[in-house]
Design a protein around this motif. Structure first.
Motif, PDB file in Angstrom:
ATOM      1  N   THR A 159      45.882  64.457  50.566  1.00  0.00           N
ATOM      2  CA  THR A 159      45.712  63.002  50.675  1.00  0.00           C
ATOM      3  C   THR A 159      46.647  62.538  51.789  1.00  0.00           C
ATOM      4  O   THR A 159      47.429  63.327  52.325  1.00  0.00           O
ATOM      5  CB  THR A 159      46.051  62.235  49.375  1.00  0.00           C
TER       6      THR A 159
ATOM      7  N   LEU B 183      48.701  60.725  34.381  1.00  0.00           N
ATOM      8  CA  LEU B 183      48.144  61.119  35.677  1.00  0.00           C
ATOM      9  C   LEU B 183      47.515  59.910  36.372  1.00  0.00           C
ATOM     10  O   LEU B 183      46.997  59.008  35.709  1.00  0.00           O
ATOM     11  CB  LEU B 183      47.070  62.189  35.461  1.00  0.00           C
ATOM     12  N   ILE B 184      47.552  59.910  37.701  1.00  0.00           N
ATOM     13  CA  ILE B 184      46.854  58.888  38.487  1.00  0.00           C
ATOM     14  C   ILE B 184      45.398  59.332  38.624  1.00  0.00           C
ATOM     15  O   ILE B 184      45.130  60.509  38.893  1.00  0.00           O
ATOM     16  CB  ILE B 184      47.498  58.767  39.883  1.00  0.00           C
TER      17      ILE B 184
ATOM     18  N   THR C  69      48.789  52.642  44.329  1.00  0.00           N
ATOM     19  CA  THR C  69      48.275  52.933  42.986  1.00  0.00           C
ATOM     20  C   THR C  69      48.502  51.708  42.120  1.00  0.00           C
ATOM     21  O   THR C  69      49.595  51.134  42.135  1.00  0.00           O
ATOM     22  CB  THR C  69      49.015  54.151  42.389  1.00  0.00           C
TER      23      THR C  69
ATOM     24  N   ILE D 271      48.287  50.002  38.232  1.00  0.00           N
ATOM     25  CA  ILE D 271      48.206  50.290  36.795  1.00  0.00           C
ATOM     26  C   ILE D 271      47.594  49.102  36.062  1.00  0.00           C
ATOM     27  O   ILE D 271      48.053  47.968  36.222  1.00  0.00           O
ATOM     28  CB  ILE D 271      49.599  50.630  36.240  1.00  0.00           C
TER      29      ILE D 271
ATOM     30  N   LEU E 269      48.966  56.548  26.938  1.00  0.00           N
ATOM     31  CA  LEU E 269      49.124  55.104  27.205  1.00  0.00           C
ATOM     32  C   LEU E 269      47.773  54.384  27.188  1.00  0.00           C
ATOM     33  O   LEU E 269      46.734  54.985  27.444  1.00  0.00           O
ATOM     34  CB  LEU E 269      49.783  54.888  28.573  1.00  0.00           C
TER      35      LEU E 269
ATOM     36  N   THR F 225      47.141  52.124  29.324  1.00  0.00           N
ATOM     37  CA  THR F 225      46.915  51.729  30.709  1.00  0.00           C
ATOM     38  C   THR F 225      46.505  52.953  31.517  1.00  0.00           C
ATOM     39  O   THR F 225      46.713  54.088  31.081  1.00  0.00           O
ATOM     40  CB  THR F 225      48.212  51.142  31.319  1.00  0.00           C
ATOM     41  N   VAL F 226      45.929  52.705  32.692  1.00  0.00           N
ATOM     42  CA  VAL F 226      45.569  53.817  33.574  1.00  0.00           C
ATOM     43  C   VAL F 226      45.957  53.456  35.011  1.00  0.00           C
ATOM     44  O   VAL F 226      45.850  52.295  35.417  1.00  0.00           O
ATOM     45  CB  VAL F 226      44.071  54.167  33.469  1.00  0.00           C
TER      46      VAL F 226
ATOM     47  N   ARG G  35      43.985  54.927  42.043  1.00  0.00           N
ATOM     48  CA  ARG G  35      44.283  54.954  43.478  1.00  0.00           C
ATOM     49  C   ARG G  35      43.032  55.380  44.236  1.00  0.00           C
ATOM     50  O   ARG G  35      42.282  56.249  43.785  1.00  0.00           O
ATOM     51  CB  ARG G  35      45.440  55.929  43.703  1.00  0.00           C
TER      52      ARG G  35
ATOM     53  N   GLU H 220      54.917  59.953  48.096  1.00  0.00           N
ATOM     54  CA  GLU H 220      53.842  59.556  47.184  1.00  0.00           C
ATOM     55  C   GLU H 220      53.569  58.055  47.275  1.00  0.00           C
ATOM     56  O   GLU H 220      54.414  57.277  47.711  1.00  0.00           O
ATOM     57  CB  GLU H 220      54.192  59.921  45.735  1.00  0.00           C
TER      58      GLU H 220
ATOM     59  N   ILE I  86      53.467  52.526  43.584  1.00  0.00           N
ATOM     60  CA  ILE I  86      52.822  52.228  42.287  1.00  0.00           C
ATOM     61  C   ILE I  86      53.223  50.826  41.825  1.00  0.00           C
ATOM     62  O   ILE I  86      54.420  50.506  41.762  1.00  0.00           O
ATOM     63  CB  ILE I  86      53.228  53.233  41.195  1.00  0.00           C
TER      64      ILE I  86
ATOM     65  N   LEU J  55      56.820  49.917  40.450  1.00  0.00           N
ATOM     66  CA  LEU J  55      57.371  51.031  39.673  1.00  0.00           C
ATOM     67  C   LEU J  55      57.833  52.177  40.563  1.00  0.00           C
ATOM     68  O   LEU J  55      58.743  52.926  40.206  1.00  0.00           O
ATOM     69  CB  LEU J  55      56.317  51.568  38.697  1.00  0.00           C
TER      70      LEU J  55
ATOM     71  N   LEU K 166      59.548  52.084  32.525  1.00  0.00           N
ATOM     72  CA  LEU K 166      58.187  51.542  32.531  1.00  0.00           C
ATOM     73  C   LEU K 166      57.192  52.613  32.939  1.00  0.00           C
ATOM     74  O   LEU K 166      56.051  52.611  32.529  1.00  0.00           O
ATOM     75  CB  LEU K 166      58.109  50.373  33.515  1.00  0.00           C
ATOM     76  N   SER K 167      57.631  53.523  33.801  1.00  0.00           N
ATOM     77  CA  SER K 167      56.760  54.610  34.237  1.00  0.00           C
ATOM     78  C   SER K 167      57.373  55.910  33.727  1.00  0.00           C
ATOM     79  O   SER K 167      58.488  56.260  34.114  1.00  0.00           O
ATOM     80  CB  SER K 167      56.691  54.609  35.758  1.00  0.00           C
TER      81      SER K 167
ATOM     82  N   MET L  27      59.545  58.404  35.704  1.00  0.00           N
ATOM     83  CA  MET L  27      60.872  58.082  36.233  1.00  0.00           C
ATOM     84  C   MET L  27      62.000  58.717  35.450  1.00  0.00           C
ATOM     85  O   MET L  27      63.129  58.746  35.898  1.00  0.00           O
ATOM     86  CB  MET L  27      61.068  56.567  36.245  1.00  0.00           C
TER      87      MET L  27
HETATM   88  O1  TXA Z   1      50.520  59.622  46.281  1.00  0.00           O
HETATM   89  C1  TXA Z   1      50.345  59.870  45.088  1.00  0.00           C
HETATM   90  O2  TXA Z   1      50.363  58.973  44.227  1.00  0.00           O
HETATM   91  C2  TXA Z   1      50.063  61.322  44.679  1.00  0.00           C
HETATM   92  C3  TXA Z   1      48.739  61.734  45.298  1.00  0.00           C
HETATM   93  C4  TXA Z   1      48.306  63.090  44.855  1.00  0.00           C
HETATM   94  O3  TXA Z   1      47.780  60.764  45.027  1.00  0.00           O
HETATM   95  N1  TXA Z   1      50.093  61.476  43.261  1.00  0.00           N
HETATM   96  C5  TXA Z   1      51.244  61.416  42.529  1.00  0.00           C
HETATM   97  O4  TXA Z   1      51.073  61.649  41.172  1.00  0.00           O
HETATM   98  O5  TXA Z   1      52.324  61.187  43.008  1.00  0.00           O
HETATM   99  P1  TXA Z   1      52.270  62.015  40.194  1.00  0.00           P
HETATM  100  O6  TXA Z   1      51.604  62.351  38.916  1.00  0.00           O
HETATM  101  O7  TXA Z   1      53.125  63.045  40.793  1.00  0.00           O
HETATM  102  O8  TXA Z   1      53.040  60.670  39.996  1.00  0.00           O
HETATM  103  C6  TXA Z   1      52.433  59.643  39.255  1.00  0.00           C
HETATM  104  C7  TXA Z   1      53.458  58.717  38.654  1.00  0.00           C
HETATM  105  C8  TXA Z   1      54.235  59.352  37.526  1.00  0.00           C
HETATM  106  O9  TXA Z   1      55.613  59.000  37.659  1.00  0.00           O
HETATM  107  C9  TXA Z   1      53.645  58.691  36.288  1.00  0.00           C
HETATM  108  O10 TXA Z   1      54.596  58.567  35.260  1.00  0.00           O
HETATM  109  C10 TXA Z   1      53.190  57.333  36.816  1.00  0.00           C
HETATM  110  O11 TXA Z   1      52.731  57.616  38.112  1.00  0.00           O
HETATM  111  N2  TXA Z   1      52.069  56.784  36.048  1.00  0.00           N
HETATM  112  C11 TXA Z   1      50.805  57.243  36.000  1.00  0.00           C
HETATM  113  N3  TXA Z   1      50.061  56.514  35.138  1.00  0.00           N
HETATM  114  C12 TXA Z   1      50.878  55.565  34.636  1.00  0.00           C
HETATM  115  C13 TXA Z   1      50.713  54.504  33.678  1.00  0.00           C
HETATM  116  N4  TXA Z   1      49.553  54.297  33.071  1.00  0.00           N
HETATM  117  N5  TXA Z   1      51.789  53.725  33.412  1.00  0.00           N
HETATM  118  C14 TXA Z   1      52.978  53.939  34.038  1.00  0.00           C
HETATM  119  N6  TXA Z   1      53.194  54.921  34.935  1.00  0.00           N
HETATM  120  C15 TXA Z   1      52.175  55.726  35.218  1.00  0.00           C
END
Ligand code: TXA
Ligand code: MG
Length: 350
Positions: free
Chosen positions: A35, A66-67, A99, A101, A116, A118-119, A122, A181, A184, A199, A233-234, A237
């Motif tokens: 990406t 997951l995102i 991204t 939420i 959660l 929420t979703v 991105r 990354e 968010i 976040l 919150l996330s 973190m």
């Molecule tokens: O740039 C990016 O966002 C990359 C590329 C691959 O798209 N993805 C990425 O995903 O960084 P990941 O899983 O490494 O980080 C996602 C973060 C995590 O800290 C997770 O806790 C938070 O997003 N997250 C995901 N869904 C959430 C939700 N419903 N509420 C709060 N935090 C959330």
């Protein structure tokens, strides 16, 4: 598991490769794809078994959500309850490194959202990511394609270090442009109306968000260390992140004071240095890891995770780096670097 590696120079000309990768996703398998931010470890976001495979391949706790990645900004409404603020953010920043939420629709299983309601959605701008998601016909859940605790991979060689043998396919699309990354934000609302909570800072800056939404709150975990009893919150973190095996120390001081401190340290210890280009002529050449010119935050972001990975191979006792400014893209750098350094900041004064 045997991992297939495929170089994608042009997704339009390599439709057959993309179709095969999309078939793996639809069948519940895992495909790593590039990406514009970092590489993602992708699986079908609507398939609970695929999410479980992602957590296993990454060695990640399954309460860390997951995102989900969509091909078009308007697809978010199939998986989340979007609103007018989402539409404004999408108009301004999507496709791109943002991204959002929002409340989850039931089609996204709880195993994808870490339990959660929420979703995170991105819409990436990278042509290979776009082609893969569009061909799969399902949203793709994808965390960064590193083993849990390692810096996110920004090139296919780093993906292979972590994911070879753990996924079905790796699509090599070269270096990721941004290198950090995505930003968010969470859509929130109180008596005074709608607002955003930042976040995780990334390529879309705080100031850019403020142009679309006048109220942007910054979550404490972006800049501060959370004590063990605070629930962030996330969920991501709370985990130790981006940390190389060698301890990282951030130096805070004037350019002159920090340079002279680095010169002194080089004389007495085996240190690696994430240095600015301007400093190179004044430092010993061993174990220097340049991150670009002092004012070039984009290059610093683009190279940071590679440099952190390289630092481990240098067998230094310590890695020194500059404390970045918190303005613009600097806030994203600051956020990643204080975590790489486990919040170790040394104030330098002559
Ligand atoms: O740039 C990016 O966002 C990359 C590329 C691959 O798209 N993805 C990425 O995903 O960084 P990941 O899983 O490494 O980080 C996602 C973060 C995590 O800290 C997770 O806790 C938070 O997003 N997250 C995901 N869904 C959430 C939700 N419903 N509420 C709060 N935090 C959330
Ligand atoms: Mg990650």
């Amino acid at each position: 598991m045997q991992t297939e590696h495929i170089l994608i120079n042009d997704p339009a000309e390599q439709a057959e490769d993309i179709r095969r990768a999309a078939g793996i996703i639809r069948a519940g398998g895992l495909v790593v794809f590039p990406t514009e931010t970092v590489y993602g470890l992708g699986g079908d976001a609507t398939n609970a078994e695929a999410s479980r495979r992602i957590y296993a391949a990454k060695g990640r706790p399954s309460d860390n959500p997951l995102i989900i990645h969509v091909a078009f900004p308007q697809d978010a409404a199939k998986y989340a309850y979007t609103d007018a603020l989402y539409d404004r953010l999408a108009d301004a920043f999507m496709p791109g490194p943002l991204t959002v939420i929002m409340p989850r629709k039931p089609i996204i299983p709880l195993s994808t959202t870490g339990g959660l309601e929420t979703v995170a959605v991105r819409c990436p701008s990278h042509p290979v990511a776009h082609a893969l998601i569009a061909a799969a016909g399902v949203p793709i859940a994808a965390p960064s394609a590193n083993l849990s605790g390692k810096p996110s991979p920004t090139c296919a060689a780093h993906v292979a270090q972590d994911m070879d043998g753990r996924v079905d396919m790796i699509l090599d699309g070269g270096d990721c442009e941004i290198g950090l990354e995505s930003t968010i934000v969470k859509l929130d609302r109180d008596e005074a109306g709608e607002y955003l909570t930042l976040l995780r800072p990334g390529g879309i800056t705080y100031d850019a968000l403020c142009c679309v939404c006048p109220r942007v709150a910054v979550a404490p975990a972006v800049t501060e260390m959370l004590s063990a009893d605070v629930r962030p919150l996330s969920p991501g973190m709370k985990y130790r992140h981006y940390a190389p095996a060698t301890p990282v120390v951030l130096l805070d001081g004037t350019p002159e004071d920090v340079l002279s401190y680095l010169q002194q340290r080089q004389a007495v210890e085996s240190c690696a240095i994430l240095c600015y280009d301007e400093e190179i002529p004044y430092l010993r050449p061993e174990r220097l890891l340049p991150v670009g010119a002092r004012d070039d935050l984009a290059t610093h972001a683009h190279t940071l995770f590679s440099r952190l990975r390289e630092s481990d191979a240098l067998q230094a006792d310590v890695v020194y780096a500059h404390l970045p400014p918190r303005e613009g893209l600097g806030l994203a750098l600051y956020n990643r670097m204080i975590r790489a350094a486990a919040h170790t900041v040394r104030k330098i004064q002559r």
